[in-house]
Motif scaffolding. Structure first.
Motif, PDB file in Angstrom:
ATOM      1  N   ILE A  70       4.347   2.126   2.644  1.00 18.13           N
ATOM      2  CA  ILE A  70       3.479   1.173   1.960  1.00 18.13           C
ATOM      3  C   ILE A  70       2.317   1.859   1.241  1.00 18.13           C
ATOM      4  CG2 ILE A  70       3.977  -0.549   3.732  1.00 18.13           C
ATOM      5  CD1 ILE A  70       1.008  -0.218   4.608  1.00 18.13           C
ATOM      6  N   TYR A  71       2.100   3.132   1.509  1.00 15.54           N
ATOM      7  CA  TYR A  71       0.937   3.803   0.934  1.00 15.54           C
ATOM      8  C   TYR A  71       1.277   4.481  -0.389  1.00 15.54           C
ATOM      9  CZ  TYR A  71      -0.925   3.169   5.652  1.00 15.54           C
ATOM     10  OH  TYR A  71      -1.339   2.640   6.843  1.00 15.54           O
ATOM     11  N   PHE A 127       1.365 -13.559   5.628  1.00 16.47           N
ATOM     12  CA  PHE A 127       2.158 -12.968   4.548  1.00 16.47           C
ATOM     13  C   PHE A 127       3.628 -12.778   4.875  1.00 16.47           C
ATOM     14  CE2 PHE A 127      -1.206 -12.333   1.714  1.00 16.47           C
ATOM     15  CZ  PHE A 127      -2.305 -11.827   2.375  1.00 16.47           C
ATOM     16  N   LEU A 149      -8.627   4.803  -9.732  1.00 17.57           N
ATOM     17  CA  LEU A 149      -8.358   3.781  -8.723  1.00 17.57           C
ATOM     18  C   LEU A 149      -9.225   2.560  -8.996  1.00 17.57           C
ATOM     19  CD1 LEU A 149      -8.278   6.113  -5.606  1.00 17.57           C
ATOM     20  CD2 LEU A 149      -6.342   5.000  -6.696  1.00 17.57           C
ATOM     21  N   GLN A 206       5.673 -10.499   5.555  1.00 17.62           N
ATOM     22  CA  GLN A 206       6.230  -9.150   5.582  1.00 17.62           C
ATOM     23  C   GLN A 206       5.397  -8.244   4.680  1.00 17.62           C
ATOM     24  OE1 GLN A 206       8.176  -7.876   2.683  1.00 17.62           O
ATOM     25  NE2 GLN A 206       8.695  -9.756   1.593  1.00 17.62           N
ATOM     26  N   ILE A 207       5.568  -6.931   4.908  1.00 16.43           N
ATOM     27  CA  ILE A 207       4.821  -5.974   4.083  1.00 16.43           C
ATOM     28  C   ILE A 207       5.826  -4.979   3.528  1.00 16.43           C
ATOM     29  CG2 ILE A 207       4.228  -4.535   6.089  1.00 16.43           C
ATOM     30  CD1 ILE A 207       1.594  -3.861   4.676  1.00 16.43           C
ATOM     31  N   ARG A 208       6.079  -5.084   2.231  1.00 11.36           N
ATOM     32  CA  ARG A 208       7.036  -4.216   1.557  1.00 11.36           C
ATOM     33  C   ARG A 208       8.375  -4.142   2.284  1.00 11.36           C
ATOM     34  NH1 ARG A 208       4.950  -2.402  -3.374  1.00 11.36           N
ATOM     35  NH2 ARG A 208       3.276  -0.880  -3.101  1.00 11.36           N
ATOM     36  N   GLU A 266      -8.640  -0.396  -9.786  1.00  6.24           N
ATOM     37  CA  GLU A 266      -8.275  -1.724  -9.274  1.00  6.24           C
ATOM     38  C   GLU A 266      -8.718  -1.903  -7.829  1.00  6.24           C
ATOM     39  OE1 GLU A 266      -6.192   0.698  -9.992  1.00  6.24           O
ATOM     40  OE2 GLU A 266      -4.314   0.602  -8.865  1.00  6.24           O
ATOM     41  N   TRP A 267      -9.208  -0.828  -7.201  1.00  4.05           N
ATOM     42  CA  TRP A 267      -9.663  -0.914  -5.829  1.00  4.05           C
ATOM     43  C   TRP A 267     -11.177  -0.927  -5.725  1.00  4.05           C
ATOM     44  CZ3 TRP A 267      -6.340   3.467  -3.213  1.00  4.05           C
ATOM     45  CH2 TRP A 267      -4.999   3.060  -3.193  1.00  4.05           C
ATOM     46  N   LEU A 287     -10.035   3.075   2.071  1.00  5.15           N
ATOM     47  CA  LEU A 287      -8.822   3.278   1.277  1.00  5.15           C
ATOM     48  C   LEU A 287      -7.582   2.838   2.039  1.00  5.15           C
ATOM     49  CD1 LEU A 287      -9.538   6.752  -0.369  1.00  5.15           C
ATOM     50  CD2 LEU A 287      -9.586   4.498  -1.443  1.00  5.15           C
ATOM     51  N   VAL A 288      -7.532   3.173   3.333  1.00  4.98           N
ATOM     52  CA  VAL A 288      -6.372   2.766   4.141  1.00  4.98           C
ATOM     53  C   VAL A 288      -6.252   1.245   4.156  1.00  4.98           C
ATOM     54  CG1 VAL A 288      -5.352   2.749   6.434  1.00  4.98           C
ATOM     55  CG2 VAL A 288      -6.471   4.810   5.608  1.00  4.98           C
ATOM     56  N   PHE A 333      -1.364   9.766  -0.695  1.00 11.02           N
ATOM     57  CA  PHE A 333      -1.832   9.522   0.661  1.00 11.02           C
ATOM     58  C   PHE A 333      -0.730   9.848   1.662  1.00 11.02           C
ATOM     59  CE2 PHE A 333      -5.258   7.801   2.992  1.00 11.02           C
ATOM     60  CZ  PHE A 333      -4.757   7.132   4.084  1.00 11.02           C
ATOM     61  N   MET A 377      -5.149  -0.196   0.825  1.00 14.56           N
ATOM     62  CA  MET A 377      -3.728   0.052   0.559  1.00 14.56           C
ATOM     63  C   MET A 377      -2.847  -0.899   1.357  1.00 14.56           C
ATOM     64  SD  MET A 377      -2.891   4.052   0.011  1.00 14.56           S
ATOM     65  CE  MET A 377      -4.336   4.862   0.660  1.00 14.56           C
ATOM     66  N   VAL A 378      -3.260  -1.178   2.592  1.00 13.49           N
ATOM     67  CA  VAL A 378      -2.483  -2.102   3.430  1.00 13.49           C
ATOM     68  C   VAL A 378      -2.475  -3.495   2.792  1.00 13.49           C
ATOM     69  CG1 VAL A 378      -2.443  -3.298   5.638  1.00 13.49           C
ATOM     70  CG2 VAL A 378      -2.826  -0.838   5.574  1.00 13.49           C
ATOM     71  N   TYR A 379      -3.658  -3.961   2.383  1.00 12.36           N
ATOM     72  CA  TYR A 379      -3.726  -5.293   1.781  1.00 12.36           C
ATOM     73  C   TYR A 379      -2.953  -5.336   0.476  1.00 12.36           C
ATOM     74  CZ  TYR A 379      -7.378  -6.004   5.232  1.00 12.36           C
ATOM     75  OH  TYR A 379      -8.078  -6.082   6.406  1.00 12.36           O
ATOM     76  N   GLU A 380      -3.044  -4.248  -0.278  1.00 12.43           N
ATOM     77  CA  GLU A 380      -2.306  -4.193  -1.536  1.00 12.43           C
ATOM     78  C   GLU A 380      -0.817  -4.349  -1.278  1.00 12.43           C
ATOM     79  OE1 GLU A 380      -2.819  -1.387  -5.315  1.00 12.43           O
ATOM     80  OE2 GLU A 380      -1.759  -0.412  -3.662  1.00 12.43           O
ATOM     81  N   ALA A 381      -0.335  -3.692  -0.246  1.00 11.96           N
ATOM     82  CA  ALA A 381       1.088  -3.792   0.082  1.00 11.96           C
ATOM     83  C   ALA A 381       1.455  -5.219   0.491  1.00 11.96           C
ATOM     84  CB  ALA A 381       1.443  -2.808   1.183  1.00 11.96           C
ATOM     85  N   PHE A 382       0.573  -5.826   1.286  1.00 12.68           N
ATOM     86  CA  PHE A 382       0.829  -7.225   1.672  1.00 12.68           C
ATOM     87  C   PHE A 382       0.872  -8.120   0.438  1.00 12.68           C
ATOM     88  CE2 PHE A 382       1.415  -7.799   6.023  1.00 12.68           C
ATOM     89  CZ  PHE A 382       0.535  -7.054   6.785  1.00 12.68           C
ATOM     90  N   TYR A 383      -0.087  -7.912  -0.468  1.00  7.49           N
ATOM     91  CA  TYR A 383      -0.172  -8.770  -1.639  1.00  7.49           C
ATOM     92  C   TYR A 383       1.035  -8.593  -2.545  1.00  7.49           C
ATOM     93  CZ  TYR A 383      -4.635 -11.148  -1.286  1.00  7.49           C
ATOM     94  OH  TYR A 383      -5.636 -12.014  -0.938  1.00  7.49           O
ATOM     95  N   ARG A 384       1.489  -7.365  -2.698  1.00 11.50           N
ATOM     96  CA  ARG A 384       2.633  -7.144  -3.578  1.00 11.50           C
ATOM     97  C   ARG A 384       3.910  -7.745  -2.999  1.00 11.50           C
ATOM     98  NH1 ARG A 384       1.821  -1.798  -6.320  1.00 11.50           N
ATOM     99  NH2 ARG A 384      -0.116  -2.162  -7.451  1.00 11.50           N
ATOM    100  N   TYR A 441       0.982   1.510  10.267  1.00 13.41           N
ATOM    101  CA  TYR A 441       1.906   0.903   9.310  1.00 13.41           C
ATOM    102  C   TYR A 441       2.898   1.941   8.832  1.00 13.41           C
ATOM    103  CZ  TYR A 441      -1.112  -3.195   8.960  1.00 13.41           C
ATOM    104  OH  TYR A 441      -1.825  -4.321   9.231  1.00 13.41           O
TER     105      TYR A 441
END
Lengths: 278, 329, 274
Positions: C204-205, C58, A142, C60-62, A144-145, A40-41, C209, A44-51, C200
């Motif tokens: 971002i979470y 990438f 969840l 940057q992250i958020r 989408e994950w 999950l961690v 969480f 979430m990190v990749y999701e943040a990068f992708y967004r 991180y």
């Protein structure tokens, strides 16, 4: 070479391991839980990068990244981590010299140990992990994950074959880990190195497609990509079914090379130890 | 002046039952049945300052449970207990600072450290003032002949050496009470004697109260004027060895070495309990048949090369005591 | 009862003795010590390499850039290295309970937790510590952090608080060993998982969480908010500026609660026997 009847001692080792590990249900559940949290961690990190980035920087879709992470977590136990505790004890105590007295093909014996070490925990963890990632996540909102199913039956079948190849390859790497103990007299240096390299180059730390573009050709031909990255690409349909052959060639080629290396190092290592009287 | 007072101590354990076989194992996952074991069933005694008490009983009788309660590790379910004016499990830290405990089968010393460094570390842990520590340490080293062993790591010591070091370690902080759990187990004859001498000495010269738990009856006979027997969580006997013997039986044993190995012995009041070639052992009650009379009669009827009269070994006495209370030894 | 300052000084002195013994025996095997440190450094360095690769792709992250993330990463790495080393005895407590060695600790007139902490102080964690400091160094150089004395102290407080939080987790993990020895691995999700999460910035979470690692296991709280204050940038989560300065208090508070739970565990152990 090994003859059919002569497989009994190897089967015995594998069977014994299975029985021991099946007793530790609580530990398996605990490990499963930890892996879910880790997964999950990471997602979430990749999701943040992708967004935060444009599609130009994204070689694969986010949903595929999520599936990739769960695929790797499910197969975690199969990867060539830590050396066999039994072997370590044998080397430290010197009892490893008795190996030379055994009336079986030594490398085969050591390979069987690796098979035992890798197979039982893999089966115990992979199936529940995959089920949770595929079925439970959508239920708790969840979706989408989740671990997405393969797009076709052909992909599923191809992935199964590729996973078999990955297993054989991983056991060869595992055996190499164990053999290294002979040379370092029980020290874990090589094993630690292998762990680091595998973590980074197999796609477990960062999905291989997300590593720099210039590294991709190198990564694709290293043995570590064959552990779960290549099987995943077959599973997810990134590779045409015809390219399955290329995957198998890479896996098998490396497996044979590692077996040859392992045989040589094992023979030399044992003889060296006996000569030293260690 | 009672230093240790135990009054009606009760302790029950819940033991999970294991059904054998695969079906039992599967059922065990779903539901566990429990059996209650009364480890201590109303144990009472009191010990004065300076006594040397033996504490014996079959395995599972409650010996180690008693010692754990007295040392403050275990909290009993019922009853009262006071050691040197404190309830052991309530003021743990204050209590354990005043007692020493030696386990025969595991050492309290640090495995990789030289003996003297273990001692120094214990001094820090027990907060022993410098002078007192040095005095105690030097005395222990002399009494237990540890001079040559001080720089040896504990893992390299023999069993006898380790026990001597453990005894010294337990007394460095000058405790008033010493609990010894199987201190002579596995030791060679010389070491056993050394350990026994030491225990006798510190009890006699320093007035250290000693509670000795052991299976070795020779320890008991050599050291203890008072013996407590526990079985099934109950105290069966508490007094001197003589009283213990008398409690069980007045029986004496007469062993004769006959010239004629096959001779049958038929004497009123004497039962043959063992025959080994020429040697025959007879049990008799000295109040029914005086020893002198029995010997005279036997000598009259048989040719005798040698004879001796003794008490039944304390093991036999104790085994009978256990058996009479329905306990297997 | 001894006075609190005496008691603390006493405890520190005993711990110092334990630590000195452990360090001395490790340094005896110099070769093994050196390889241990080097290999730990390489392992953790490769971990940061992965993060660098992601930022390379990438950018940057958020809204957070690599030097800023490096600060969080470095703070967590340093604290994890320290607590992993100090708390080794707690980590191995399952074996201690199983072998009955805990009885011996109860027979000594000292805190059981202190004795457990004193059992070992593995030095090879220095590898990870060095890596963490290196990453913080990178964050300092590549980022534009306006260092003041206050911010430097805040960084130290953040590390100290994270060490308390991680130790608290290890104490809770050890406490569960009184009931079951097999399932101790569940805690890895919070210790290793928490460390990975803390690398991180919390923003971002997902909210649930984040909330867990702020309010329940405050690893996120003691790393993120002080980190934001040090970086001097506005908090995407909207917390007011002073939060970063009081957030470190959550660490010792968590540890104190964990120690109370430990007492319950010891009481259970002493009632049921081993």
């Amino acid at each position: 070479m090994i003859r059919a009847g002569g497989l009994r001692p190897y089967r015995a080792i594998v069977g014994a391991r299975f029985r021991v590990l099946l007793q530790y249900r609580a530990a398996a559940l605990a490990g499963l839980w930890t892996q879910v949290v880790f997964g999950l961690v990471l997602i979430m990190v990749y999701e943040a990068f992708y967004r935060s980035s444009s599609p130009a920087t994204q070689p694969i879709a986010f949903a595929q990244v999520a599936s990739y992470v769960w695929f790797g977590q499910a197969l975690f136990a199969m990867l060539p981590w830590s050396a066999d505790a039994e072997v370590r004890a044998m080397v430290r105590s010197g009892a490893v010299a008795y190996e030379l007295c055994r009336p079986v093909d030594l490398y085969g014996l050591w390979y069987a140990r690796a098979v035992a070490q890798r197979s039982a925990p893999t089966l115990l963890r992979a199936v529940p992990m995959a089920l949770i990632a595929a079925l439970v996540l959508p239920r708790v909102g969840l979706g989408e994950w989740r671990l997405a199913p393969p797009p076709s039956l052909a992909c599923a079948a191809g992935a199964a074959v590729a996973l078999l190849g990955a297993f054989v390859l991983s056991c060869a790497l595992s055996t190499l880990n164990n053999v290294s103990l002979l040379w370092t007299l029980g020290g874990e240096g090589v094993v630690l190195l292998m762990t680091t390299v595998v973590t980074l180059l197999s796609g477990l730390a960062v999905p291989l497609p997300l590593l720099p573009g210039w590294a991709q050709p190198v990564l694709a031909w290293l043995p570590f990509a064959g552990l779960f990255d290549l099987p995943f690409r077959v599973y997810a349909g990134h590779l045409a079914p015809g390219q399955l052959a290329s995957v198998l060639v890479r896996q098998t080629g490396w497996t044979l090379a590692l077996i040859a290396l392992g045989r040589w190092l094992l023979g030399r290592g044992l003889r060296r130890l006996v000569v030293q009287g260690g | 002046m009672a230093q240790i007072v135990v009054d009606n101590l009760v302790k029950t354990y819940r033991v999970a039952e294991r059904t054998p076989g695969l079906w039992g194992a599967l059922r065990g996952v779903a539901r566990r049945t429990h059996r209650t074991v009364r480890a201590l069933d109303g144990v009472s005694f009191s010990i004065d300052r300076g006594e040397l008490v033996g504490y014996i009983g079959p395995n599972g009788a409650g010996k180690s449970t008693t010692v754990k309660a007295l040392s403050g590790i275990l909290v009993p379910d019922g009853g009262r207990c006071e050691v040197a004016g404190r309830v052991p499990w309530r003021d743990r830290i204050a209590h354990v600072a005043e007692i020493g405990v030696v386990f025969g089968q595991r050492t309290q010393l640090w495995w990789d450290l030289p003996v003297i460094e273990s001692f120094d570390l214990l001094r820090e842990i027990y907060r022993v003032p410098g002078d007192r520590y040095r005095q105690a340490r030097d005395q222990m080293i002399e009494l237990l002949d540890l001079g040559a062993l001080l720089d040896v790591p504990v893992r390299q010591l023999s069993l006898g050496q380790r026990m001597r070091a453990d005894l010294a370690a337990a007394l460095l902080h000058g405790p008033a009470i010493l609990f010894l759990d199987e201190p002579t187990i596995g030791l060679d004859a010389v070491s056993k004697l050394a350990v026994r001498d030491f225990i006798k000495q510190i009890n006699r010269d320093r007035g250290v109260t000693v509670i000795l738990t052991t299976h070795d009856m020779d320890d008991i006979e050599a050291l203890c004027t008072r013996v407590m027997v526990i079985a099934g969580g109950k105290i069966l006997s508490d007094g001197t060895l003589v009283a213990l013997r008398a409690q069980v039986t007045r029986e004496r044993w007469l062993t004769v070495d006959l010239v004629d190995a096959g001779a049958a012995i038929d004497e009123p009041g004497a039962t043959e309990i063992r025959r080994d070639g020429h040697r025959v052992c007879l049990a008799f009650d000295p109040e029914v048949v005086p020893p002198a009379a029995l010997i005279q009669r036997l000598a009259g009827r048989h040719a005798i090369r040698d004879l001796f009269v003794e008490n039944p070994p304390i093991e036999a006495i104790v085994a009978r005591l256990y058996a009479s209370h329905g306990q297997a030894p | 009862m001894t006075r609190l300052p005496d008691a603390i000084g006493d405890a520190i002195r005993l711990y110092g003795r334990y630590a000195a013994l452990s360090i001395r025996s490790q340094l005896q095997y110099r070769a093994s010590f050196v390889t241990g440190v080097v290999s730990t450094f390489l392992v953790t360095a490769s971990e940061f390499l992965g993060i660098w690769a992601l930022f390379d792709r990438f950018g940057q992250i958020r809204g957070w850039r690599l030097p800023e993330v490096a600060l969080f990463y470095g703070l967590v790495s340093v604290s994890f290295a320290i607590s992993d080393s100090i708390g080794r005895g707690l980590d191995l407590f399952g074996a201690t309970v199983k072998s009955g060695d805990f009885d011996r600790l109860l027979l000594r007139p000292r805190s059981t937790v202190l004795q457990l902490l004193g059992q070992d102080l593995p030095l090879r964690r220095i590898g990870r510590l060095a890596q963490g400091l290196g990453v913080i160094g990178y964050a300092v150089i590549a980022g534009s952090i306006d260092w003041t004395v206050g911010r430097a102290l805040l960084a130290v407080a953040s590390v100290a608080a994270s060490v308390c939080a991680f130790l608290g987790l290890l104490v809770l993990q050890a406490t569960t060993a009184f009931w079951t020895v097999e399932s101790l691995e569940v805690w890895n999700a919070f210790t290793y998982g928490g460390a990975t999460m803390g690398q991180y910035p919390l923003s971002i979470y997902r909210w649930w969480f984040r909330g867990f690692f702020i309010l329940v296991v405050p690893i996120g709280c003691v790393v993120y908010f002080p980190g934001v204050a040090i970086l001097g940038r506005p908090d995407p989560l909207g917390a007011p500026g002073f939060v970063g300065w009081i957030a470190p208090l959550a660490g010792p508070a968590f540890l104190a609660i964990a120690l109370q739970v430990w007492r319950v565990g010891v009481r259970h152990y002493r009632s049921t026997g081993s």
